[in-house]
Scaffold this motif. Structure first.
Motif, PDB file in Angstrom:
ATOM      1  N   THR A  35      11.942  18.808   5.544  1.00 22.86           N
ATOM      2  CA  THR A  35      12.164  18.179   4.433  1.00 22.86           C
ATOM      3  C   THR A  35      11.618  19.826   3.284  1.00 22.86           C
ATOM      4  OG1 THR A  35      11.837  16.425   4.515  1.00 22.86           O
ATOM      5  CG2 THR A  35      11.491  17.170   2.432  1.00 22.86           C
ATOM      6  N   GLN A  36      10.260  20.100   3.918  1.00 17.37           N
ATOM      7  CA  GLN A  36       9.560  21.091   2.676  1.00 17.37           C
ATOM      8  C   GLN A  36      10.717  22.552   2.479  1.00 17.37           C
ATOM      9  OE1 GLN A  36       5.186  21.549   3.355  1.00 17.37           O
ATOM     10  NE2 GLN A  36       5.675  19.337   3.231  1.00 17.37           N
ATOM     11  N   LEU A  37      11.198  23.016   3.898  1.00 23.84           N
ATOM     12  CA  LEU A  37      11.708  23.765   4.523  1.00 23.84           C
ATOM     13  C   LEU A  37      13.595  24.022   3.148  1.00 23.84           C
ATOM     14  CD1 LEU A  37      13.173  26.457   5.670  1.00 23.84           C
ATOM     15  CD2 LEU A  37      13.661  25.226   7.401  1.00 23.84           C
ATOM     16  N   LEU A  38      13.448  22.693   3.216  1.00 22.33           N
ATOM     17  CA  LEU A  38      15.267  22.549   2.479  1.00 22.33           C
ATOM     18  C   LEU A  38      14.640  22.498   1.196  1.00 22.33           C
ATOM     19  CD1 LEU A  38      16.463  19.374   4.149  1.00 22.33           C
ATOM     20  CD2 LEU A  38      17.199  21.449   4.487  1.00 22.33           C
ATOM     21  N   ASN A  39      13.798  22.643   0.918  1.00 25.21           N
ATOM     22  CA  ASN A  39      13.147  22.756  -0.784  1.00 25.21           C
ATOM     23  C   ASN A  39      12.848  24.652  -0.915  1.00 25.21           C
ATOM     24  OD1 ASN A  39      13.359  20.235  -1.317  1.00 25.21           O
ATOM     25  ND2 ASN A  39      11.281  19.765  -0.727  1.00 25.21           N
TER      26      ASN A  39
ATOM     27  N   PHE B 283      19.596  18.969   0.071  1.00 25.63           N
ATOM     28  CA  PHE B 283      20.189  17.998   1.278  1.00 25.63           C
ATOM     29  C   PHE B 283      19.267  16.701   2.087  1.00 25.63           C
ATOM     30  CE2 PHE B 283      22.479  21.831   2.365  1.00 25.63           C
ATOM     31  CZ  PHE B 283      23.706  21.992   2.618  1.00 25.63           C
ATOM     32  N   ASN B 284      19.875  15.488   2.105  1.00 26.04           N
ATOM     33  CA  ASN B 284      19.451  14.327   2.841  1.00 26.04           C
ATOM     34  C   ASN B 284      20.368  13.955   3.364  1.00 26.04           C
ATOM     35  OD1 ASN B 284      20.323  12.347   1.224  1.00 26.04           O
ATOM     36  ND2 ASN B 284      19.379  13.057  -0.770  1.00 26.04           N
ATOM     37  N   ASN B 285      18.912  13.193   4.475  1.00 32.49           N
ATOM     38  CA  ASN B 285      20.384  12.170   5.310  1.00 32.49           C
ATOM     39  C   ASN B 285      20.870  10.713   4.653  1.00 32.49           C
ATOM     40  OD1 ASN B 285      21.030  11.421   7.915  1.00 32.49           O
ATOM     41  ND2 ASN B 285      19.428   9.116   8.116  1.00 32.49           N
ATOM     42  N   SER B 286      21.394  10.595   3.415  1.00 34.96           N
ATOM     43  CA  SER B 286      21.630   9.539   2.894  1.00 34.96           C
ATOM     44  C   SER B 286      23.100   9.690   2.230  1.00 34.96           C
ATOM     45  CB  SER B 286      21.316   9.574   1.046  1.00 34.96           C
ATOM     46  OG  SER B 286      21.788  10.601   0.008  1.00 34.96           O
ATOM     47  N   GLY B 287      23.419  11.398   2.209  1.00 33.45           N
ATOM     48  CA  GLY B 287      24.977  11.546   2.500  1.00 33.45           C
ATOM     49  C   GLY B 287      25.493  11.696   1.543  1.00 33.45           C
ATOM     50  N   LEU B 288      24.503  11.762   0.017  1.00 30.89           N
ATOM     51  CA  LEU B 288      24.725  11.667  -1.097  1.00 30.89           C
ATOM     52  C   LEU B 288      23.987  12.803  -1.662  1.00 30.89           C
ATOM     53  CD1 LEU B 288      24.463   8.097  -2.546  1.00 30.89           C
ATOM     54  CD2 LEU B 288      25.989   8.766  -1.927  1.00 30.89           C
ATOM     55  N   TYR B 289      25.054  13.417  -2.906  1.00 30.13           N
ATOM     56  CA  TYR B 289      24.805  14.557  -3.044  1.00 30.13           C
ATOM     57  C   TYR B 289      24.115  14.700  -4.997  1.00 30.13           C
ATOM     58  CZ  TYR B 289      26.421  15.477   1.628  1.00 30.13           C
ATOM     59  OH  TYR B 289      26.911  15.665   2.594  1.00 30.13           O
ATOM     60  N   ASN B 290      23.433  14.208  -5.193  1.00 26.09           N
ATOM     61  CA  ASN B 290      23.103  14.023  -6.674  1.00 26.09           C
ATOM     62  C   ASN B 290      21.763  15.692  -7.327  1.00 26.09           C
ATOM     63  OD1 ASN B 290      23.434  11.481  -6.491  1.00 26.09           O
ATOM     64  ND2 ASN B 290      21.625  11.107  -5.691  1.00 26.09           N
ATOM     65  N   VAL B 291      23.730  15.699  -7.656  1.00 24.37           N
ATOM     66  CA  VAL B 291      23.574  17.509  -9.002  1.00 24.37           C
ATOM     67  C   VAL B 291      22.086  17.154  -9.061  1.00 24.37           C
ATOM     68  CG1 VAL B 291      24.339  19.263  -9.763  1.00 24.37           C
ATOM     69  CG2 VAL B 291      25.747  17.874  -8.398  1.00 24.37           C
ATOM     70  N   ASN B 292      21.421  18.077  -9.299  1.00 17.29           N
ATOM     71  CA  ASN B 292      19.856  18.578 -10.231  1.00 17.29           C
ATOM     72  C   ASN B 292      19.633  19.609 -10.904  1.00 17.29           C
ATOM     73  OD1 ASN B 292      18.600  20.431  -8.057  1.00 17.29           O
ATOM     74  ND2 ASN B 292      18.692  18.329  -6.542  1.00 17.29           N
ATOM     75  N   ALA B 293      20.523  20.581 -10.475  1.00 19.57           N
ATOM     76  CA  ALA B 293      20.815  21.372 -10.975  1.00 19.57           C
ATOM     77  C   ALA B 293      22.209  22.249 -10.821  1.00 19.57           C
ATOM     78  CB  ALA B 293      19.355  22.529 -10.641  1.00 19.57           C
ATOM     79  N   GLY B 294      22.809  23.450 -12.235  1.00 15.56           N
ATOM     80  CA  GLY B 294      23.249  24.540 -12.380  1.00 15.56           C
ATOM     81  C   GLY B 294      23.043  24.753 -13.606  1.00 15.56           C
ATOM     82  N   SER B 295      24.398  24.921 -13.760  1.00 19.73           N
ATOM     83  CA  SER B 295      24.764  26.319 -15.115  1.00 19.73           C
ATOM     84  C   SER B 295      24.019  25.527 -16.816  1.00 19.73           C
ATOM     85  CB  SER B 295      25.910  26.157 -15.882  1.00 19.73           C
ATOM     86  OG  SER B 295      26.619  27.050 -14.821  1.00 19.73           O
TER      87      SER B 295
END
Length: 795
Positions: free
Chosen positions: A610-614, A717-729
């Motif tokens: 999980t830390q690698l994914l961050n 990335f996580n196991n939920s299959g949901l991609y809650n966008v936390n950052a962007g333009s």
């Protein structure tokens, strides 16, 4: 019966009075976009026009009056945000949020930002324009603080208002600087992997710089202890109520590549989403100065800006400016530590952290010649092995405020370059274009060299001195390009090429966005504002289709079920576009997560994985790992009698991905639209309270884009299959020097941070659609669409 009617009448009247009182109260909290006010320290009448998106256009007779007005209007729209920003670096969030923010406060109190701020203020020339304009801005902030309505957040939480001071400005910039860094997430993790698994696993990660990747071209005139450390630092940063800076895009094309024969400038810094959004726009016009700028909460000089003569912006350099050192205590005296010249005393200071509804917490901050000891924050690090954090920001005199002043008051290209040279940390790419046809970028940051055998991506030896920097480079050795022969400059947080016979250590993002930017810019020589607007909203990956091509060349199509084969067909027909109605991104990102999980989690364990994914490293290895036919990571060490191959892992990952999506979204692949699982919600710190969520948060919305496309919609990335966008333009800006007054921009939600303002979220739908609005500079046009606030001197 009559008594009952009387009671009903009385109750009804009371409800009416309460309702009327509530309406009056809430209306009193709205920002004042019209009328007349009097302010101290204003010498002449100043006019603020608030345009149709609530952006202030300040017309003043001198810059001091303009800055006082800016401070006032900035505070009336963003005082809550300013309050949070100034509290992070000195460790004062627990005062208002209680014990849940104690870890954050203990961490930041140790970094030394506040001490660095004090030193910078001591050296600041009190007769300089930098000082005078900053004080004028603070005067405006504090006059609103004293006389304006109290933001609803202050009332709900119970915050006492305190005057803003110069140190608050420096502390905000200190937090911003730290939020850019990646070493605190990466170095301890890599040290854990090296200690736990050995060099073969590290070498196979490809952590060293790949000279074959797309480079930004230059042109010039213990295991458990360290694991806990990276975990807790990640937790602290994710728990912050103010978003960190993440990445960014920018490109500037010369007149030779535009249809108009003028420079076109584009920039969209990537920052974690929040409500209110990060930037506050303001246009200032005086007889001797004009700039349309983007301000951080509590900072008087804009980090992004333009006028009729030039434009500047930034991306994150992603260079390495933080190192961790393992110190060695004296064998009998824990108050001393080993240095190359013998044992020295730790420097120890005591700090008190106030905690709402609890006792004060006292901490002892110990520091070595490298920097503060992090053991007390990361409380599982062994006391006999102190870990010190060395950060360039606190090593050198902070000149960020002077740099921003110099850049925002530039009259020539060399002024912006001078300002860039004054920034030691954070590492930034300063992007530039002007009306004269110049384009340029300069990597700002104090770069340094170590001995050739030193790898700064691991915990270093602090006792011997052998791992210390041996040279700090002059700014002339920083990466840069000025009017290059290829007629454009760009940055996408990727590795820059060298002009100093060295590739600069850092935490660069993969080449995906850089490759796409070059792919689009290189062949085209008739760019205009409209085509630039399309490019800055581009959601096509330049790399994902090649990854799918590699995948399908490895796996055996006939070995899969019918639905798995349908999924493979969808992926093979995909051009890499990540629109909300597309199906391929849903399959692709699920497969990427499971492919990474099946490849790395068996060796790392769930927490380290999980830390690698961050980290940025996880993004870099997506494409590189799949190219390796033989890799020590392919084998699943939990299967004792088998040695898995690349084909085994990739095939298994695809089957598991389809099965997971069938469970989540149903068996009909055509309904697996990206917009169902990829969403964006702009979260206010009080939006975590269920009863307040709908009033303070904005969204959620289905959103296009994905990780590492130009329109970078960043998710974990996580196991939920949901991609809650936390950052962007955090904004998208396009400045066309053939028509500066019609240059365009957008914010993620709105200009105001006041939930009762009509400009709290009036840009959100436009932002989601990839639309723009003008950055107005024509006074007649501004007046036509604006309300007017007159500011007069208070005698």
């Amino acid at each position: 019966m009559r008594t009952f009617k009387k009671v009903l009448i009385i109750i009804s009247l009371l409800l009416v009075f309460v309702l009327i009182g509530g309406v009056i109260y809430f209306n009193s909290l709205k920002p004042s976009y019209s009328g007349s006010i009097k302010l101290e320290n204003i010498t002449k009448k100043t006019t603020v026009y608030f345009d149709d998106y609530g952006i202030p256009h300040i017309y003043a007779e001198n810059q001091l009056d303009a800055m006082t007005a800016l401070g006032y209007v900035h505070a009336q729209d963003r005082l809550w945000q300013m309050e949070l920003m100034r509290r992070i670096a000195p460790g004062r969030l627990s005062e208002i949020f209680g014990g849940k923010m104690l870890k954050n406060d203990m961490f930041f109190a140790r970094l030394g930002i506040e001490e660095a701020s004090k030193k910078s203020i001591e050296k600041l020339d009190k007769n300089s324009d930098v000082y005078k304009l900053s004080i004028a801005y603070l005067n405006g902030v504090n006059q609103f603080l004293k006389n304006g309505p109290t933001p609803i957040e202050f009332t709900l939480i119970g915050i006492e208002k305190e005057p803003f001071q110069l140190i608050d400005i420096y502390n905000v910039m200190g937090y911003m600087s730290f939020s850019f860094a990646m070493a605190q997430k990466t170095d301890p993790l890599l040290s854990v992997i090296k200690e736990k698994l050995g060099n073969q696993y590290i070498n196979d990660l490809g952590i060293d710089i790949n000279p074959n990747t797309v480079l930004i071209k230059n042109s010039k005139p213990t295991v458990e202890s360290l694991s806990s450390m990276v975990y807790q630092i990640n937790e602290i940063m994710s728990n912050s109520p103010i978003p960190p800076f993440i990445g960014s895009n920018s490109w500037v094309v010369s007149p030779k590549k535009t249809s108009t024969g003028n420079v076109i400038f584009a920039n969209d810094p990537h920052i974690a989403y929040s409500q209110p959004a990060v930037w506050y726009e303001a246009h200032i016009s005086t007889p001797n100065y004009e700039l349309y700028g983007y301000h951080l909460a509590g900072v008087p000089f804009p980090l992004l800006g333009h006028n009729r003569d030039f434009a500047y912006g930034l991306t994150m350099f992603e260079n390495d400016d933080i190192d961790f050192y393992k110190e060695e205590n004296h064998p009998t005296n824990s108050n001393k530590y080993k240095t190359p010249n013998g044992y020295e005393d730790y420097i120890t200071i005591t700090k008190t952290i106030k905690v709402k509804d609890a006792k004060d917490v006292t901490i002892n901050v110990k520091s070595t010649r490298h920097g503060p000891i992090m053991n007390d924050v990361v409380n599982t690090i062994s006391e006999t092995a102190p870990i010190a954090m060395s950060w360039v920001f606190t090593k050198f005199e902070g000149k960020m405020l002077n740099a921003l002043y110099t850049i925002s008051r530039a009259t020539e290209m060399k002024d912006v370059k001078k300002g860039a040279s004054m920034i030691y940390a954070p590492g930034l790419n300063i992007m530039y274009g002007d009306a004269k046809g110049n384009v340029a970028w300069w990597a700002a940051g104090k770069l340094y060299k170590n001995k050739p055998n030193v790898n700064r991506k691991f915990i270093l030896d602090g006792a011997s001195g052998e791992d210390d920097p041996i040279e700090y480079l002059n700014f002339s050795n920083n990466p840069m390009a000025e009017n290059p022969s290829w007629n454009y400059v760009y940055s996408a947080n990727n590795q820059p090429d060298t002009i100093a016979n060295m590739l600069y250590p850092g935490y660069y993002l993969p080449e995906d966005r850089a490759k796409r930017i070059v792919e689009l810019l290189e062949p085209k020589n008739n760019w205009n504002k409209q085509t630039m607007a399309a490019m800055i909203n581009d959601v096509t990956s330049a790399v994902s289709p090649s990854i799918i091509k590699k995948l399908t060349s490895i796996i055996d199509f006939n070995s899969f079920t019918k639905n798995e084969q349908r999924a493979i067909d969808v992926l093979q027909l995909w051009n890499g576009s990540n629109t909300t109605d597309a199906v391929a991104p849903t399959i692709y990102n699920k497969w990427i997560y499971i492919y990474l999980k099946n490849t790395f989690e068996d060796e790392l364990g769930s927490e380290l994985f999980t830390q690698l994914l961050n980290t940025h490293l996880s993004k870099r290895i997506i494409a590189s790992q799949i190219e390796k036919d033989s890799s020590i990571w392919w084998d699943d060490i939990t299967t004792k009698n088998n040695i898995e191959t690349r084909k085994d892992i990739l095939s298994k990952s695809l089957s598991e991905s389809v099965a997971s999506l069938e469970k989540q979204l149903g068996k009909n692949i055509t309904t697996w639209n990206w917009g169902k699982v990829h969403t964006l919600e702009h979260k206010h710190p009080l939006g975590t309270i269920a009863a307040l969520k709908n009033y303070f948060n904005v969204g959620p919305f289905p959103i296009k884009g994905a990780n590492e496309v130009i329109n970078n919609s960043i998710f974990n990335f996580n196991n939920s299959g949901l991609y809650n966008v936390n950052a962007g333009s955090s904004t998208r800006r396009i400045i066309d020097f053939s028509d500066v007054e019609n240059s365009i921009s957008i914010l993620p939600t709105g200009e105001s941070g006041n939930p009762f303002s009509k400009h709290y979220k009036d840009q959100a739908k436009m932002y989601n659609k990839g639309e723009f609005r003008k950055m107005k500079m024509n006074k007649d046009e501004i007046i036509r669409v604006s309300t007017k606030l007159m500011i007069e001197p208070k005698r």
